[in-house]
Motif scaffolding. Structure first.
Motif, mmCIF file in Angstrom:
data_model
loop_
_atom_site.group_PDB
_atom_site.id
_atom_site.type_symbol
_atom_site.label_atom_id
_atom_site.label_comp_id
_atom_site.label_asym_id
_atom_site.label_seq_id
_atom_site.Cartn_x
_atom_site.Cartn_y
_atom_site.Cartn_z
ATOM 1 N N GLU A 165 38.956 45.919 46.564
ATOM 2 C CA GLU A 165 39.888 44.924 47.108
ATOM 3 C C GLU A 165 41.271 45.526 47.337
ATOM 4 N N LEU B 53 40.961 47.279 50.460
ATOM 5 C CA LEU B 53 40.869 46.325 51.577
ATOM 6 C C LEU B 53 42.236 45.791 51.970
ATOM 7 N N ALA C 267 29.087 44.790 53.561
ATOM 8 C CA ALA C 267 30.326 45.263 52.940
ATOM 9 C C ALA C 267 30.072 45.640 51.474
ATOM 10 N N CYS D 221 30.578 49.264 49.762
ATOM 11 C CA CYS D 221 31.387 49.444 48.556
ATOM 12 C C CYS D 221 30.599 50.188 47.474
ATOM 13 N N GLY E 165 37.170 50.397 50.627
ATOM 14 C CA GLY E 165 38.119 49.350 51.009
ATOM 15 C C GLY E 165 38.978 49.780 52.177
ATOM 16 N N LEU F 236 36.840 49.766 55.326
ATOM 17 C CA LEU F 236 36.508 48.425 55.819
ATOM 18 C C LEU F 236 37.727 47.655 56.294
ATOM 19 N N GLU F 237 38.928 48.128 55.880
ATOM 20 C CA GLU F 237 40.140 47.487 56.370
ATOM 21 C C GLU F 237 40.234 47.684 57.891
ATOM 22 N N GLU G 137 38.326 39.566 52.385
ATOM 23 C CA GLU G 137 38.855 39.576 51.025
ATOM 24 C C GLU G 137 38.462 38.306 50.278
#
Lengths: 397, 397
Positions: B74, B77, B229, B233, B255, B258-259, B274
């Motif tokens: 997170e 992300l 996702a 991860c 993260g 994937l951002e 998120e």
């Protein structure tokens, strides 16, 4: 940690690919997850470290167990206790007939085809046939917009009672097998414990939960109510195990209890408690089913078990058709009700999984052959229902 | 399954009560979670089955590990790679100074106060001081509406770089300790592997992820993108471990990767990736911190470690004040920047946890005494920052 991570990656990816493939052909995702697991198990990858872990590791197994717990919790959350109490004689009769007849047929099939085995094996096989899968039935009805129809309401009401009765049957079975006998007092004690746990959990829980959650909503911080619900789910699962029941019985009870909490008043506008649990179940529920498939030994289907599988499939199908005859109202499509009761999903598999974990005279009660027969029954009843139900309900008039 | 369920219930409830109590006094929840764990550990409940499980069981430990993995995922992300690349010389300089000075001070403190121990111990203690906790800093800035201020941007930019540098330092440390030596080629190899893994994961990942996720979005079924996702991860966490790095390095990289996926186009209107992970982290992240607190032995603070704790606290505080001097721009509140860099949250504890799991000559690199000193440092820096930063930023002008 490495092998656990790899096992989770392999299982999640296989489950998702299998689930999506199944949904592409308008089948329930659980079917594809099982198939993906069976396929993975059949591949010559026995030496691959991640796969060995996926099938046997304690951590992966515990996370998959948590998946089933979340699933039954969600089924409980989406079951209105009022519906359970208000269902008319029809739903109750349909549920009882739909449980007794398949169970008797399954027991007969077991006694006929497994002559050397303990009667408990036949009894357990019968038990795997009794509970309708609420999830699959509800899904088809919902996708067709027929939840509100008379047939839909009877099916859903009966399936809910079926589920509770099935959980009681499971509790009775486990108690019987672990107690190594079936005297009536034992049966009464096990059944009484199950009913007492559920009754106490529901009566005390339904009274206390709104108060407790109102109190929790005054606590500071984000996610307080979600965590409290999670604690209730895991806590009642633990208490159920302490009371000698399966954890999933407690998870289902927790769902029924929390259904009575006025979430509309407690959660921000538009939030639903079911939606908050969706990511948890999306991440863990498929693990249970793909792992169950992975443990199926296709070679065990050869020989005897094919006959057993066919017998179970027949018993599963014919047994639930008796439900249609139990409907009291006129003007109801009895065949549709019978078809709607056919699918045996997670509950049958959960029963089979528990049957495999029980020991009778040192050996597992259900062997890989029996599991394969049950999985075949679940595969066929699950696969056959959606198109059949769609055909029946889509008829004009 | 029973003891695992009880352990999860006890840890989740304790974490939530502790977290809420902390938030009631405007402190970060992580502080209360740690305190709840320390309190639980100090209670004379050693014989209670669930608590023993909570502190030692492999399954509970693995679920807590997954919590840290989700947390770093997170953090990744919510870190824009563009910000990492676009941060000016100030943020970079602040990050480097804010890492080097506390590390040197921490190393010096260790060498001074732990004369008999291997220099790696001092080095690892220094490393626990280097990374600013993005979460705590960002939370205070956000609560005060000062994320967009020059000070806020420098702090956040530097904290992000700090985190990446800290992960590299961790990788170098672990490699050094496990390799039992510090020749430059080893250091280069370990550092190179870390940089190469991150560079490859980021370059290939940022190129491939949008394409892969666009493809996945065409798959049937619900929750496909969420599962994809999750697989990314856990998969990158596993690959990081294969490459010799800590799984959290891979989770952070996942993260960041994937951002760069255009979620706006892929997810339904209003959904944010998120938010989909929030329930997973809400359910697992507190487990890591409360369990970390549970493993603190308060008695170990008596004697030597109190001096070490004070020295670490001083090093942590003074070391980050050097950051303020490294700001190149004029008109910036250098003291505010220095204070904003002070909190050492999850990353310091993660370092300490890894230090405890590493063996040096058969014994753990960091013992319970060192852990307690680090926890004291984290407790103090975490506790002191929010009121100090609020005071400094709330000044007029």
């Amino acid at each position: 940690m490495g092998p656990v991570l790899l096992a989770l990656v392999v299982l999640l990816a296989a489950a998702r690919v299998g689930g999506s493939a199944a949904e592409r052909f308008r089948q329930p995702a659980v079917l594809g997850e099982l198939a993906a697991g069976i396929l993975l198990g059949a591949l010559p990858l026995a030496g691959l470290h991640g796969l060995e872990y996926a099938a046997r590791d304690e951590v992966v197994g515990a996370i998959a167990e948590l998946g089933v717990i979340f699933l039954l919790f969600e089924v409980g959350l989406s079951t209105r206790l009022a519906d359970l109490l208000k269902v008319g004689p029809s739903a109750l009769l349909v549920a009882v007939v739909g449980m007794a007849v398949p169970m008797a047929l399954g027991y007969g099939a077991g006694q006929l085809l497994l002559p050397g085995r303990h009667p408990f094996v036949s009894l357990f096989l019968g038990a795997t046939l009794c509970a309708t899968s609420v999830g699959i039935t509800a899904r088809v009805l919902k996708d067709m917009g027929r939840v509100g129809s008379v047939e839909g309401q009877i099916i859903l009401g009966a399936a809910v009672i079926d589920d509770v009765l099935g959980l009681l049957v499971l509790a009775v079975m486990v108690g019987l097998v672990e107690g190594q006998g079936a005297p009536l007092p034992t049966l009464g004690l096990v059944g009484g414990k199950a009913v007492a746990f559920l009754a106490l959990a529901l009566v005390v829980g339904r009274w206390a939960a709104p108060r407790l959650f109102r109190g929790a909503s005054r606590m500071h911080g984000k996610g307080v109510l979600f965590t409290a619900a999670l604690v209730a789910c895991l806590g009642l699962s633990w208490l159920a195990e302490v009371a000698g029941l399966a954890p999933i019985v407690g998870a289902f009870a927790a769902g029924l209890v929390l259904e009575g909490v006025p979430w509309d008043e407690l959660l921000p506008e538009g939030d639903r408690i079911e939606d908050l649990f969706l990511p948890l179940s999306t991440a863990t529920v498929p693990l249970f089913f793909v792992r169950m498939g992975l443990q199926v030994d296709l070679r065990a289907l050869a020989g005897g078990p094919v006959l057993l599988a066919l017998a179970l499939i027949l018993a599963a199908f014919l047994g639930k058709q008796a439900c249609g005859l139990a409907v009291l109202q006129r003007g109801v499509d009895r065949l549709a009700v019978g078809i709607g009761m056919v699918p045996r999903g997670e509950v049958g598999l959960i029963f089979a999984g528990i049957g495999m974990s029980l020991k009778l005279g040192g050996a597992p009660l259900l062997g890989p052959g029996e599991l394969a027969a049950v999985v075949a029954m679940v595969l066929v009843t699950t696969m056959v229902t959606p198109p059949l139900l769609r055909w029946r309900l889509a008829r004009p008039g």
